[in-house]
Design an enzyme around this catalytic site. Structure first.
Site, PDB file in Angstrom:
ATOM      1  N   GLU A   1       0.773  -1.134  -0.004  1.00  0.00           N
ATOM      2  CA  GLU A   1      -0.051   0.020  -0.001  1.00  0.00           C
ATOM      3  C   GLU A   1       0.824   1.339   0.107  1.00  0.00           C
ATOM      4  OE1 GLU A   1      -3.201  -0.026   2.938  1.00  0.00           O
ATOM      5  OE2 GLU A   1      -4.252  -1.744   2.076  1.00  0.00           O
TER       6      GLU A   1
ATOM      7  N   GLU B   1      -5.691  -8.287  -0.395  1.00  0.00           N
ATOM      8  CA  GLU B   1      -6.323  -8.055   1.125  1.00  0.00           C
ATOM      9  C   GLU B   1      -7.785  -7.959   0.999  1.00  0.00           C
ATOM     10  OE1 GLU B   1      -4.703  -5.087   3.507  1.00  0.00           O
ATOM     11  OE2 GLU B   1      -2.845  -5.780   3.445  1.00  0.00           O
TER      12      GLU B   1
HETATM   13  C1  FCB Z   1      -4.714  -2.307   5.247  1.00  0.00           C
HETATM   14  C2  FCB Z   1      -3.666  -2.575   5.732  1.00  0.00           C
HETATM   15  C3  FCB Z   1      -3.617  -3.792   6.539  1.00  0.00           C
HETATM   16  C4  FCB Z   1      -4.805  -3.768   7.567  1.00  0.00           C
HETATM   17  C5  FCB Z   1      -6.058  -3.402   6.884  1.00  0.00           C
HETATM   18  C6  FCB Z   1      -7.217  -3.422   7.566  1.00  0.00           C
HETATM   19  O1  FCB Z   1      -4.912  -0.942   4.676  1.00  0.00           O
HETATM   20  O2  FCB Z   1      -2.691  -2.853   4.741  1.00  0.00           O
HETATM   21  O3  FCB Z   1      -2.247  -3.715   7.142  1.00  0.00           O
HETATM   22  O4  FCB Z   1      -4.521  -2.690   8.360  1.00  0.00           O
HETATM   23  O5  FCB Z   1      -6.052  -2.306   6.101  1.00  0.00           O
END
Ligand code: FCB
Length: 445
Positions: free
Chosen positions: A166, A353
């Site tokens: 990110e 994710e």
């Molecule tokens: C993302 C992050 C991860 C976690 C999620 C909920 O932005 O990469 O580490 O905190 O959010």
């Protein structure tokens, strides 16, 4: 049936990150990162917690491996802490740090789960921060040195790598508005941190390929940006501005070798000769962390330097974060399809994710997390719809395998498929864990 249908099988994963699960900040020769500074500063973490002991995975990694294997995961996404490997961010490696990850890798392989580490999930070493952090071009070169140390030790067994997690959140939240470490408030002067992270990704890609990697890519946070009023030209311009900042500044250089036009922000990237070739080396996959769409409207107030206002998404249910995290699974379909249409030479996509937090008990407990199952079910179906519409998605990852330290929100937001009692580190699978296991069983590649 509660098992989402997909047009074709894909790979399945679940994710964690070093600072969020390891605890043991003073053990094994670990150095300090910007997140240590953050948790030590009163008022920065909502519940005053310091990420310790938390899930304590520095000691309990074998339990995490067993949980990953019990799900039948194809891959486990974890992150390697720069400060465990290279306590000062430069110089020689710390054997205890590398040993820890080497054991984790061996145990995963022995359990039949492919390790898919992230080299950088936000824990920038303090000396690198003091030398300018991501505002400094030199940080990209230091990151490449660190990458070589890791690849030397793990590259015989680890073939798939995420470079940076990110970069968009680090630039926007870490350097522009100060909501995450290192907590700088630079607004548009934060833009060079995007370029330096992208350069670090490119240099690391080169180092990992030289060390025999099969697949290397970035894992970025992306959002689907929508106008509050689709009829309003001003709202549509706000969409374009936010889409540039959150999505295109990061994806375009990697996927097209060029930045979008940034003149609207009155800034240029500090690009030097050869940088765009380094950043634009074709990645083996493009990985998207997706949580929610973003609704924007034209800015209010005169002379507002920010060309958009972020507003709640009308009519959407929300997660434990309230209005900030609306639940709109179709937005993931739209995002994956938009990427497929926007970028001609797009490599296979990975959802690296996706998940949600909901209020859950603190003590060790069997949690019947129907809300999480419904969120995940909706988003896996949204991936299926994107595949049916032509997006080449080959892997899906739940955030998170276990409850963990949610950055500035401390231990107040639980994202796990597995409940963790943050006092005892006891792990108890939730209903979503069994549900995800059945999804994997029924849709294996
Ligand atoms: C993302 C992050 C991860 C976690 C999620 C909920 O932005 O990469 O580490 O905190 O959010």
């Amino acid at each position: 049936t509660d098992i989402p249908g997909l047009p074709r099988p894909i790979r399945w994963s679940a994710a964690t990150a070093a600072f969020q699960i390891e605890g043991a900040r003073d053990e094994g020769g670990r150095g300090r990162s910007v997140w240590d500074l953050w948790v030590q500063t009163p008022g920065k973490v909502i519940d005053g917690s310091t990420a310790e002991p938390g899930p304590d995975s520095y000691h309990r990694w074998a339990e995490d491996v067993a949980l990953a294997a019990g799900l039948g995961l194809d891959r486990y996404r974890f992150s390697i802490s720069w400060t465990r490997v290279q306590p000062d961010g430069t110089g020689p490696s710390n054997p205890a740090g590398l040993d820890y990850y080497s054991r984790l890798v061996d145990d995963l392989l022995a359990a039949g789960v492919t390790p898919f580490p992230t080299l950088y999930h936000w824990d920038l070493p303090v000396p690198i921060h003091e030398a300018g952090g991501w505002c400094s071009r030199d940080t990209a070169a230091r990151f490449a040195d660190y990458t070589e140390l890791v690849a030397d030790r793990l590259g015989d067994r680890v073939k798939n790598w995420y470079t940076i997690n990110e970069p968009a959140m680090t630039t926007l939240q870490g350097y522009a508005v100060g909501a995450l470490a290192p907590g700088e408030f630079l607004i548009f002067d934060a833009l060079p941190t995007a370029h330096h992270q992208l350069l670090a990704h490119g240099l690391a890609t080169r180092a990992l390929r030289a060390a025999g990697a099969d697949a290397v890519g970035v894992a970025n946070n992306h959002t689907h940006v929508r106008p509050l009023n689709p009829e309003s030209p001003a709202d549509r311009s706000a969409v374009d501005a936010y889409d540039l900042l959150h999505n295109r500044i990061f994806a375009d250089p990697i996927l097209t070798g060029a930045y979008p036009d940034l003149s609207a922000f009155g800034h240029e990237m500090p690009v030097r000769e050869g940088d765009m070739e380094t950043i634009g080396q074709a990645p083996d996959f493009y990985a998207v962390n997706f949580y929610n769409p973003t609704t924007v409207t034209a800015p209010t107030g005169e002379d507002n330097p920010i060309p958009f206002d972020i507003v709640p998404t009308p009519g959407a249910p929300v997660t434990g974060f309230g209005d900030e995290w609306p639940i709109v699974p179709e937005a993931l379909t739209a995002l994956l399809v938009d990427f497929t249409e926007r970028y001609r030479d797009l490599p296979p996509l990975i959802v690296s994710e996706n998940g949600a937090s909901f209020p859950e008990p603190d003590r060790a407990a069997r949690v019947d997390d129907a809300d999480r199952i419904s969120y995940l079910d909706g988003h896996i179906r949204a991936v299926g719809a994107a595949i049916a519409a032509g997006a080449d998605v080959e892997e899906y990852t739940v955030w998170s395998l276990i409850d963990n330290f949610e950055w500035a929100d401390g231990f107040t937001q639980r994202f796990g498929l597995v409940h963790v009692d943050f006092d005892t580190a006891e792990r108890t699978p939730k209903a979503s864990y069994d549900w995800y296991r059945r999804v994997i069983e029924g849709n294996r590649a």
